[in-house]
Enzyme design. Structure first.
Site, PDB file in Angstrom:
ATOM      1  N   MET A  78       0.820  -1.209   0.000  1.00 20.97           N
ATOM      2  CA  MET A  78       0.000   0.000   0.000  1.00 20.97           C
ATOM      3  C   MET A  78       0.859   1.266   0.000  1.00 20.97           C
ATOM      4  O   MET A  78       2.074   1.213   0.171  1.00 20.97           O
ATOM      5  CB  MET A  78      -0.922  -0.005   1.211  1.00 20.97           C
ATOM      6  CG  MET A  78      -1.925  -1.145   1.234  1.00 20.97           C
ATOM      7  SD  MET A  78      -2.972  -1.150   2.706  1.00 20.97           S
ATOM      8  CE  MET A  78      -3.950   0.347   2.461  1.00 20.97           C
ATOM      9  N   HIS A  79       0.209   2.388  -0.180  1.00 19.13           N
ATOM     10  CA  HIS A  79       0.750   3.731   0.047  1.00 19.13           C
ATOM     11  C   HIS A  79       1.762   4.224  -0.997  1.00 19.13           C
ATOM     12  O   HIS A  79       2.153   5.383  -0.965  1.00 19.13           O
ATOM     13  CB  HIS A  79       1.413   3.841   1.430  1.00 19.13           C
ATOM     14  CG  HIS A  79       0.624   3.283   2.557  1.00 19.13           C
ATOM     15  ND1 HIS A  79      -0.651   3.703   2.847  1.00 19.13           N
ATOM     16  CD2 HIS A  79       0.928   2.323   3.474  1.00 19.13           C
ATOM     17  CE1 HIS A  79      -1.094   3.031   3.908  1.00 19.13           C
ATOM     18  NE2 HIS A  79      -0.168   2.195   4.291  1.00 19.13           N
ATOM     19  N   ASP A 237      -2.735  -4.920   0.648  1.00 18.28           N
ATOM     20  CA  ASP A 237      -2.260  -6.210   1.144  1.00 18.28           C
ATOM     21  C   ASP A 237      -2.934  -6.652   2.433  1.00 18.28           C
ATOM     22  O   ASP A 237      -3.314  -7.819   2.584  1.00 18.28           O
ATOM     23  CB  ASP A 237      -0.730  -6.212   1.298  1.00 18.28           C
ATOM     24  CG  ASP A 237      -0.194  -5.028   2.091  1.00 18.28           C
ATOM     25  OD1 ASP A 237      -0.992  -4.230   2.637  1.00 18.28           O
ATOM     26  OD2 ASP A 237       1.040  -4.891   2.161  1.00 18.28           O
TER      27      ASP A 237
END
Length: 492
Positions: A78-79, A237
Site C-alpha cells: 500500500m501507500h 495487502d
C-alpha cells in the site's frame, strides 16, 4: 475454473493458482530489486513489477490448462506513489510505503493543515509512508516531474492498468493514500486541493470484488489466456490478507505476527478513532475496518535470537522458558526497535529491558521479548475497544504464530481465543478469492471466506493465567509513559 491471485510485495511478487473450491494448485514467486538512492529513500521501477508478474503467470500455469482461468485479481503493498505522463509512461521510479523522505510534508499536514481536519475528511492523520505526503514532496522537490503527472497510481493498480488498460483502484487501497473520504468511499475534494491535483488524475474507485474489465487481447495472447478472463479491482495487502483469514463481518479480528505486527478488526460500520492511534480504512468486503500496525513484532524475536544470542534454534531457546513462571516475569521488554506506529505514533520510542537483577537469566529475557510484543498487541486491542469494538476471539497468523509458547502467551495476554488456520497464504489467496467473486463463483467476499477458510486449531486462554497477565499488563502500561521523554532526549 481457476483463479489467479497476485500479491505485489516489497521484494517479490507472489502468485497463487486457486481452484473454484479454494484448493491451492500452485504458487510461484519472482523477485525484483529495491533501490535506496539516498538515506531514508526506497524506490522501485513499476516496469519490474509488470515484467516479473507476466513471467510469474507463465510459471504458475506451466502445467495447467490455461483455458480454465476465469479471473485474476491483486493484493499489494500500500501507500506507494507511481506516476504516469499523458502517454501513460512512468515519469520516475515509484516511491514506496517504507520511504521516509516526507518528514517535512507529514508534519505540515498534521500540524498546519491539522489532525482534526485530516481525520474529519479522510478518517486518518498523516504518516510518512502515506501517498499524499509523497505527492507534496514531488510538488516541492521535483516540480518538473510533478507538472508532467497525468495519472497517479498505487502499485498494484499499475499492474491492473497494464493488464486491462483501465485506470482503476479499490477503496481499501485508496484508504491509505490520505486522499480518500473513507466514510463516504469517495475522493476527498479538500485533500486533492491541498495536494494540488485534480480528481481526473486519480483512478476510478471500485469495491475490491468489482470486475473492472477483461484482460487486454494482446496480453491474453502473450500469456496464452482467454480474452474473457475477468479482472477484479483487488485490495491493499492487509485487506486482501484479512479476507484470506476469514476476517469479514462485525467484530471479526485478525492478528498477524510477522516482521511487523498488524491488528485488523472488521466492522459493518465506519469508526473514527479520535486518538488517531488506529487507521480507519475501507475493507475488501464492502464494509470497513480498524487497523493498527506495530513496527517490530516477530522481528524482535529474530533480533534477540540471532543478533544478541547468536542462535538460530528458536524452539530450542524457547524450550528453556519455564511455563510455570508465565505471568510472573519480573523483567519487561519494550518492543520499539524501530520506533512505534500504533498506538503510540512515536518515532523516538526505543526498545529496552526493564526490571533486570542479578537473578535475571537468558530465559527471563527470552520470555520478556515474547511478552513485550504481546503486551504491545494488547495496546492496539484496547485502543479498538475504546472505539466500541466488541472482540472475543481472533485469527492468529504469521511467522511468530508458529511458536507454541508465543501462542499461549498471546492468548492469555489478550485474553482471547486464538484460531490457527489450515492455510496461510495472505494477500495472494485473498486476491484469488476476490477474482472468484468477480466471476460469480461466490455471491460476495463473506460467502467466499465462509466456504474457503478453515480453522485447524484454537488456543484458549486460561482464566488464572489471564488474570496474572492482566496485572503484568498494567505494570507494562506504565513503562513507556515514564520513559517517553528520555527516548526523545536520547534520539535528539
Amino acid at each position: 475454473m481457476y483463479y489467479i491471485g497476485v500479491d505485489l510485495g516489497t521484494s517479490a511478487v507472489k502468485l497463487l493458482l486457486m481452484e473454484e473450491d479454494g484448493r491451492i494448485l500452485n504458487m510461484v514467486s519472482r523477485e525484483y530489486p529495491i533501490s535506496f538512492p539516498r538515506p531514508s529513500w526506497s524506490e522501485q521501477k513499476p516496469e519490474d513489477w509488470w515484467q516479473q508478474t507476466r513471467e510469474g503467470i507463465r510459471d504458475l500455469l506451466r502445467d495447467y490448462d490455461r483455458g480454465l482461468v476465469g479471473g485474476i485479481s491483486f493484493g499489494g503493498q500500500m501507500h506507494g506513489l507511481a506516476v504516469l505522463d499523458r502517454e501513460d509512461q512512468v515519469i520516475r521510479p515509484a516511491i514506496l510505503w517504507n520511504d521516509s523522505r516526507t518528514t517535512e510534508e507529514t508534519e505540515y499536514l498534521n500540524e498546519e493543515v491539522g489532525r482534526d481536519f485530516l481525520s474529519g475528511h479522510t478518517g486518518n492523520i498523516a504518516f510518512a509512508g502515506f501517498t499524499a505526503p509523497k505527492i507534496l514532496w514531488m510538488k516541492k522537490r521535483e516540480p518538473e516531474n510533478f507538472a508532467r503527472i497525468h495519472r497517479i497510481m498505487l502499485p498494484k493498480d499499475y499492474l491492473v492498468y497494464r493488464m486491462t488498460g483501465v485506470h482503476a483502484t479499490d477503496v481499501s487501497d485508496a484508504s491509505g493514500t490520505l486522499l480518500l473520504d473513507v466514510r463516504n468511499r469517495t475522493w476527498s475534494k479538500e485533500m486533492l486541493a491541498i495536494c494540488g491535483i485534480r480528481e481526473n488524475m486519480l483512478p476510478r474507485l471500485y469495491e475490491s470484488y468489482d470486475c473492472i474489465g477483461k484482460i487486454r487481447p494482446d496480453i491474453a495472447k502473450e500469456l496464452g489466456l482467454s480474452e474473457n478472463v475477468r479482472v477484479a479491482a483487488g485490495a491493499g495487502d492487509n485487506a486482501a490478507s484479512a479476507l484470506a483469514t476469514g476476517t469479514v463481518g462485525e467484530g471479526k479480528c485478525n492478528l498477524s505476527l510477522g516482521t511487523s505486527g498488524t491488528l485488523f478488526i472488521s466492522s459493518d460500520h465506519f469508526h473514527l478513532d479520535e486518538s488517531n492511534a488506529l487507521h480507519s480504512f475501507c475493507d475488501a468486503s464492502g464494509r470497513y475496518h480498524l487497523m493498527g500496525c506495530m513496527l517490530s513484532a516477530a522481528s524482535c524475536n529474530k533480533w534477540w535470537m540471532e543478533e544478541i544470542l547468536g542462535e538460530t534454534d528458536y524452539a530450542g531457546v524457547q524450550s528453556r522458558v519455564d511455563e510455570k513462571r508465565l505471568g510472573e516475569n519480573p523483567v519487561f521488554y519494550l518492543p520499539y526497535l524501530m520506533g512505534e506506529r500504533s498506538p503510540l505514533n512515536d518515532p523516538y520510542a526505543r526498545a529496552c529491558f526493564v526490571g533486570m537483577t542479578m537473578d535475571s537469566g537468558q530465559a527471563d529475557l527470552t520470555q520478556a521479548v515474547l511478552e513485550g510484543v504481546a503486551f504491545a498487541c494488547r495496546d492496539m486491542l484496547e485502543t479498538a475497544r475504546k472505539q466500541g469494538m466488541v472482540i472475543d476471539r481472533s485469527r492468529l497468523v504469521g511467522g511468530g504464530a508458529k511458536s507454541g509458547l508465543w501462542q499461549k502467551i498471546l492468548a492469555n495476554v489478550l485474553n482471547l481465543k486464538l484460531d490457527l488456520l489450515e492455510t496461510e497464504e495472505g494477500p495472494s489467496l485473498g486476491a484469488a478469492m476476490l477474482a472468484a467473486v468477480a466471476c460469480g463463483e461466490y455471491p460476495d467476499p463473506k460467502e467466499a471466506a465462509r466456504a474457503i477458510v478453515r480453522v485447524k486449531k484454537t488456543i484458549a486462554p486460561d482464566p488464572d493465567l489471564a488474570a496474572k497477565y492482566q496485572r503484568q499488563y498494567e505494570k507494562f502500561s506504565g513503562i513507556y509513559p515514564a520513559l517517553k521523554g528520555t527516548f526523545r532526549a536520547l534520539v535528539g
